[in-house]
Structures are given as structure tokens and as C-alpha cells.
Design an enzyme around this catalytic site. Structure first.
Site, PDB file in Angstrom:
ATOM      1  N   LYS A 280       9.527  68.109  62.028  1.00  0.00           N
ATOM      2  CA  LYS A 280       9.999  68.208  60.654  1.00  0.00           C
ATOM      3  C   LYS A 280      11.206  67.289  60.460  1.00  0.00           C
ATOM      4  O   LYS A 280      12.142  67.285  61.263  1.00  0.00           O
ATOM      5  CB  LYS A 280      10.385  69.662  60.341  1.00  0.00           C
ATOM      6  N   GLU A 367       5.571  89.149  53.311  1.00  0.00           N
ATOM      7  CA  GLU A 367       6.245  89.954  52.292  1.00  0.00           C
ATOM      8  C   GLU A 367       5.728  91.383  52.234  1.00  0.00           C
ATOM      9  O   GLU A 367       6.502  92.330  52.009  1.00  0.00           O
ATOM     10  CB  GLU A 367       6.084  89.292  50.920  1.00  0.00           C
ATOM     11  N   ARG A 395       3.934  89.059  45.777  1.00  0.00           N
ATOM     12  CA  ARG A 395       2.958  89.138  46.872  1.00  0.00           C
ATOM     13  C   ARG A 395       2.948  90.519  47.521  1.00  0.00           C
ATOM     14  O   ARG A 395       2.080  90.820  48.330  1.00  0.00           O
ATOM     15  CB  ARG A 395       3.277  88.063  47.908  1.00  0.00           C
TER      16      ARG A 395
END
Length: 630
Positions: A280, A367, A395
Site C-alpha cells: 500500500k 459491523e 450494515r
């Protein structure tokens, strides 16, 4: 190469490896320069340059379907599909979206913004392909962080069972926004360090074939040896046990390895998991060395130093104000624990984690689990603080309904990024939480007018013992008001009059209070006296104040930076009707029945006419109506 001139990815098929390497650098330079001005998700995109180029070289988009999970790593894909010349408008009002967008390009076949959806959608596309008799490839690209989402695991289970042809690319950079956590992350870690499995397996098969078959016993033993090698080389072989052909791990910045494995994947029947290791932020030192997620997505920055360019602020960040007040309370109340679904940095919980490591839980992108975990803690008389963005709370709606509210458990939900959030657009605007929480029995919903009231609301939530309570707070910073030293609990359901008035009243809360006060100032200049009420408790309403206002036959205007349908204004209308004041003059301002695109919050408010001038117009139109009835 001038990447703004690219119109179609087909040209990649004729490029040599050396030209691909050169193009990779050109794209990185382009992204670093452009995002320094606009901001955006620089870390994820710098990490997938070679991977995106290789995919577009070996597949034929849009016939072959690329599904970018979360979608914040799709900038290179956008450049290759003819949108490089629009990057100066990235994430700006009416400009290029920071996520895949179907109305931008036929190459964007799936719109994302939330994680862990790509595999389910890809399965749907693969099933449709087979029913229709088509022959295209379906290629979801999912990160190791998104793979912790329950929906992704459900999809893996189904894909492996159905044996549909699909190439799942696992972009493994050991990060989601913050560093990844959890057992699955550890499994992937062992896969990274185990080395390449497939070549060693093939070598062993060749050796076994040279051994003369002496009855079935030796053959069975040989198979056992092969299987044991599988488990030795790649711990658990999680994906193969689910029914996938596992390829990798592959260096995601090495074109030779990418080319070889993509070619093999295309020839393989059934579901394939191509495990690609990427870095990344690769190619930009500040992003490449980011260990906490600062460079996942940023505003503008200085290229030479990597310093972020920040606008002047007066007060503390709302996320920090809330989490630090929870941290302060946790020093005297050992029942308080904090939970985050992979957002410890965004929710500013690093300080809490440092001071109370045994009472801080980052559960990854999960979540639903985070929400029911909080409920479980509450059954044992703990005081869980669930820090979650409004858009991500969506969610976990069933868990809020079934596990928290139905059992009337003392969970404090900190609804971060409530209201319009701006540049991330439709998938991230936090405008639905009032509507979907207000209907739930036992739930208290509140939002402070400033950071001082905010700290008192946090204290209110942590000392509340009668069920679930949610506090909304916006993205950004407070206004710099003076802060009280001592915290006190607010009476549940109590409103506050900020400005007296006799001709009409504006009922509002949170970010729209300045709008209401400014509108009242303007109306005063035209001779209208307007009361402004801080309706800080959205549920329950201040019924006593509502009755007083209705008995005075005072026109009411509600303002909310949230959807109108089922929102705060709807609650006011319902109360007036049920109390026998169905004739009351009530108007509402808020988010209309549409998804709100990306852009600055100011521009978006203007676009939907949620403005001070509109408030003035409505009050002026309402007051004469009151006078005529009298």
C-alpha cells in the site's frame, strides 16, 4: 506516457514488460501529483498499479467484469478506461467520483463504497452469465481487510459450493484503513510466509508418478503425502478447503509473476483464488511507510515533504472530542469498553487503546459482529461504546433492532460522520440513521449543538441505564467554544431555547443550528420574531415544549441534515397530529428523497436548497398564513 490521453485499455496487450514498467511509473507520478491537489485514496491506488495494468492486459473489459471491492482502489482502472483527463475534478462537485460509478463508464460494472460486497455481486454475474450462455470472465478484486466482512465469507462459501468459473483476486496489503486484525489475517500471514505452494505440489506429483504402484495402499499413502505437503506449505489451505484453486502468493509488483499466474487462472475451471501481495502506497515514501492508515485517504498534501495541507480549525475534531471524553470517563468506570469495526484511527480511539488495551476491541470490517458484541457486553453490566460511522451502521441494522433494542440493552452508539460528509459521496453520506433508528422502541437519539454540549452528551450516554442511546456527531471539527470542566447529564428528551421569538419557531439540532440562527437574524430585520430551539433530543421529543408551541398556534419549521422521509420533521408532524393539532402550520427542510453525490458540503447544501435563504423564505410564507387564520 501522457496518461490523460489514454482512452481504452486495449493498447496494453501490445506493450512489452519494459513498457509496462515505464507506464507504471508514469501512472504513479500522475497520481501523486494530482492527488496532492484534490486529495483522495492515494495509498490503495499506488499499491495496485501493476496489478490493475496486468488485469487489463489479460482480460477484455467491459466484456470481462472487474468488481473493485470497496472501490477506493479504482483510480488506475479509471485512468486506463479513459478518465485520466478528469482527475483534476476528482471527488469535487459534478466531477469524477472517487469510487466506481456506472454513469461514468461502461467499464464500471459494480458500484461500491462499502466493503465486502464484490464476491456476492460477482457470483450473481457468474450465474447470469451461465444461464445466458455467455463466456466472459468475472473478476472480483477484494482486499484482505474486506475479506473479514461476514458477507464476503458467506459468498466464498457459496462460490466454492457452486463451483462457478470465477477468478477472485485477493489484493493482500495487510491493511484495510488501519492495520488488519483477526484470525483470518493471521491465516493470510502464514500464507505469505509459506512460499509458493503450487510448484512444490506439482514437483511432488511428478516424483510420486515415478514410484511403481504396488497395490492401493501405496497410492493412498501417496495421496496422503500430497495432502500433508499442502498443509505444510500453506497453513490450513483455507481457500482450497472451500473449493477454490489457490494460486500464490504472487508479488503484485512483478509483471512476470502476475502474467504467469493470470494466464494459469484463466485456464483453470471452477473458482480460482489468486493471492497477490502488494504494498500500500508503493512509490511514495510517506504513504509506503504509513503504519496506521494516515495515507489511506487524505486531503491535499505537499509532494516534496508529505505534509498534509490542513485548513484552519477552531475546535477539536468531533471524533477526538467524543472518544477522549469516553476515555476520561473510563478512568473512573471500569465497565466502559470501546469497540470499532476497523476504524480506530478515523474514530480517534488510539488514545483509548493505548491507555486501556484490554478494554479496546478492533474487530475488523465486521459491523454486525461489532454491534452484537456490544450487546453481549451490555448483558453483563458492562458499558460498551460502539464507535461507528453513520454509513457503516446501516450494515448492522438487524443487530441494532434484534440484539440491542429488542433486549433494551445499555449500549452507547457513537454515530460518527452523521450528516453530509462531502467528497466520498453517495455511499458515505450519513443521512439515513435518524430515519432507521427513530422507529425502534427503546432507542434514544441525540445530537449536540457544539463540542461542549457534546461532552455532556457523552457523559449522559455513559450514565444512562435505561436502554440503548445513540449520539450523532458530524465529520470535521467543533467551533472552538469554551469547554466546561465538570460533566453533567442532560435530562433525556429535553430541548433548549437558543433564541426567543413569538411569530414562528425553528426546531433544529447539530450542524444546522447556525443556519437557523442566521435565518432568525435576517427575519428580525424584516420585523419577524423567530424562536430558535436546539432540538438536541431527536427521540424522544421534548413533548412539553412541543405542546407549548402547538397551543400557541406558532408556525414551526424543522431543519435537519438528514433524510426527510421518516426523519425528525416527520416525528414533529406525527406528534402534532396525535396531540390533536393536525391543523398546525409545519414545514420541513432536509435531505430530499434522493442519494446525494460527492462534492463539498456547502455545494451540496446549495444543490438541495437546504440553506439559510430557504429557511427565511419558508418562515415568511408561514407567518402570514397564521395571521389570516387569526
Amino acid at each position: 506516457m501522457d496518461v490523460t490521453k489514454i482512452k481504452d485499455p486495449a493498447f496494453l496487450k501490445n506493450l512489452s514488460k519494459e513498457e509496462m514498467v515505464e507506464l507504471s511509473q508514469d501512472i504513479r507520478d500522475f497520481l501523486i501529483e494530482n492527488l496532492s491537489a484534490t486529495g483522495g485514496h492515494i495509498g490503495p491506488n499506488l499499491g495496485v498499479v501493476e496489478l490493475t495494468l496486468a488485469l487489463h492486459k489479460h482480460f477484455d473489459s467491459p466484456k470481462d467484469k472487474f468488481l473493485w471491492d470497496v472501490g477506493h482502489q479504482s483510480y488506475v482502472h479509471k485512468i486506463l478506461t479513459g478518465r485520466g483527463d478528469k482527475f483534476d475534478t476528482l471527488r469535487q462537485f459534478k466531477g469524477l467520483c472517487g469510487f466506481p460509478k456506472m454513469n461514468e463508464s461502461e467499464h464500471d460494472v459494480w458500484e461500491t463504497g462499502h466493503s465486502s460486497t464484490s464476491l456476492s455481486a460477482a457470483m450473481g454475474m457468474a450465474i447470469a452469465r451461465d444461464i445466458k450462455g455467455d463466456s466472459n470472465y468475472v473478476v472480483p478484486i477484494i482486499g484482505d481487510g474486506a475479506l473479514t466482512g461476514g458477507m464476503a465469507l458467506e459468498a466464498l462459501n457459496h462460490i466454492g459450493h457452486e463451483k462457478k468459473d470465477m477468478i477472485v483476486v485477493l489484493n493482500d496489503n495487510e491493511m484495510s484503513i488501519a492495520p488488519n486484525v483477526g484470525a483470518l489475517h493471521s491465516v493470510l500471514g502464514r500464507m505469505r510466509t509459506a512460499g509458493k505452494y503450487n510448484k512444490a505440489k506439482d514437483d511432488l506429483e511428478y516424483i510420486l508418478k515415478k514410484i511403481p504402484a504396488v497395490g492401493g495402499k501405496l497410492a493412498t499413502t501417496a495421496e496422503r503425502v500430497k495432502d500433508s505437503l499442502k498443509y505444510l506449505l500453506v497453513s490450513g489451505m483455507f481457500f482450497e478447503e472451500l473449493g477454490f484453486t489457490y494460486l500464490g502468493p504472487v508479488d503484485g509488483h512483478n509483471f512476470d509473476e502476475l502474467d504467469e499466474n493470470i494466464r494459469f487462472a484463466k485456464k483453470t475451471k471452477g473458482p480460482v483464488l489468486l493471492h497477490v501481495i502488494t504494498k500500500k502506497g508503493k512509490g511514495f515514501h510517506p504513504a509506503e511507510n504509513d503504519k496506521v492508515g494516515t495515507w489511506h485517504g487524505t486531503g491535499p498534501y505537499k509532494i516534496d515533504t508529505g505534509d498534509l495541507i490542513k485548513s484552519a480549525v477552531k475546535g477539536p475534531a468531533w471524533s477526538a472530542l467524543v472518544s477522549e471524553t469516553v476515555r476520561k470517563s473510563a478512568r473512573t468506570d471500569e465497565r466502559i469498553v470501546a469497540i470499532t469495526p476497523a476504524m480506530p484511527v478515523g474514530s480517534k480511539l488510539e488514545g483509548f487503546a493505548s491507555e486501556f488495551p484490554d478494554r479496546m476491541f478492533d474487530v475488523g470490517i465486521a459491523e454486525q459482529h461489532a454491534t452484537t458484541l456490544a450487546a453481549g457486553l451490555a448483558t453483563q453490566k458492562m458499558k460498551p461504546f460502539l464507535a461507528i460511522y453513520s454509513t457503516f451502521l446501516q450494515r448492522a441494522y438487524d443487530q441494532v433492532v434484534h440484539d440491542i433494542c429488542r433486549q433494551n440493552l445499555n449500549v452507547f452508539i457513537g454515530i460518527d460522520r452523521a450528516g453530509l460528509v462531502g467528497a466520498d459521496g453517495e455511499t458515505h453520506q450519513g443521512v439515513f440513521d435518524i430515519a432507521f433508528l427513530r422507529s425502534l422502541p427503546n432507542m434514544v437519539v441525540m445530537m449536540p449543538k457544539d463540542e461542549n454540549e457534546g461532552q455532556h452528551m457523552v457523559h449522559t450516554a455513559l450514565t444512562y441505564d435505561d436502554g440503548p442511546i445513540a449520539m450523532r456527531y458530524p465529520r470535521g471539527n467543533g467551533s472552538g467554544v469554551e469547554m466546561d470542566e465538570e460533566l453533567s447529564a442532560l435530562p433525556i428528551g429535553s430541548w433548549e431555547v437558543l433564541r426567543e421569538g413569538s411569530d414562528a419557531a425553528i426546531l433544529t439540532f447539530g450542524t444546522t443550528i447556525p443556519m437557523a440562527l442566521n435565518a432568525a437574524d435576517k427575519l428580525a430585520k424584516s420585523g419577524l420574531s423567530v424562536k430558535v430551539v436546539n432540538a438536541r433530543f431527536i427521540k424522544p421529543l421534548d413533548e412539553a415544549m412541543m405542546m407549548d408551541l402547538l397551543k400557541l398556534n406558532m408556525p414551526l419549521l424543522t431543519i435537519e441534515e438528514a433524510v426527510l422521509q421518516g426523519g425528525f420533521g416527520s416525528a414533529v408532524l406525527e406528534f402534532a397530529h396525535d396531540a390533536g393539532f393536525g391543523h398546525a402550520t409545519i414545514e420541513r427542510m432536509g435531505i430530499p428523497d434522493q442519494f446525494i453525490e460527492h462534492g463539498s458540503v456547502g455545494k451540496l447544501l446549495e444543490e438541495i436548497n437546504l440553506t439559510e435563504s430557504r429557511a427565511v423564505e419558508l418562515i415568511q410564507s408561514m407567518v402570514p398564513a397564521k395571521e389570516k387564520r387569526a
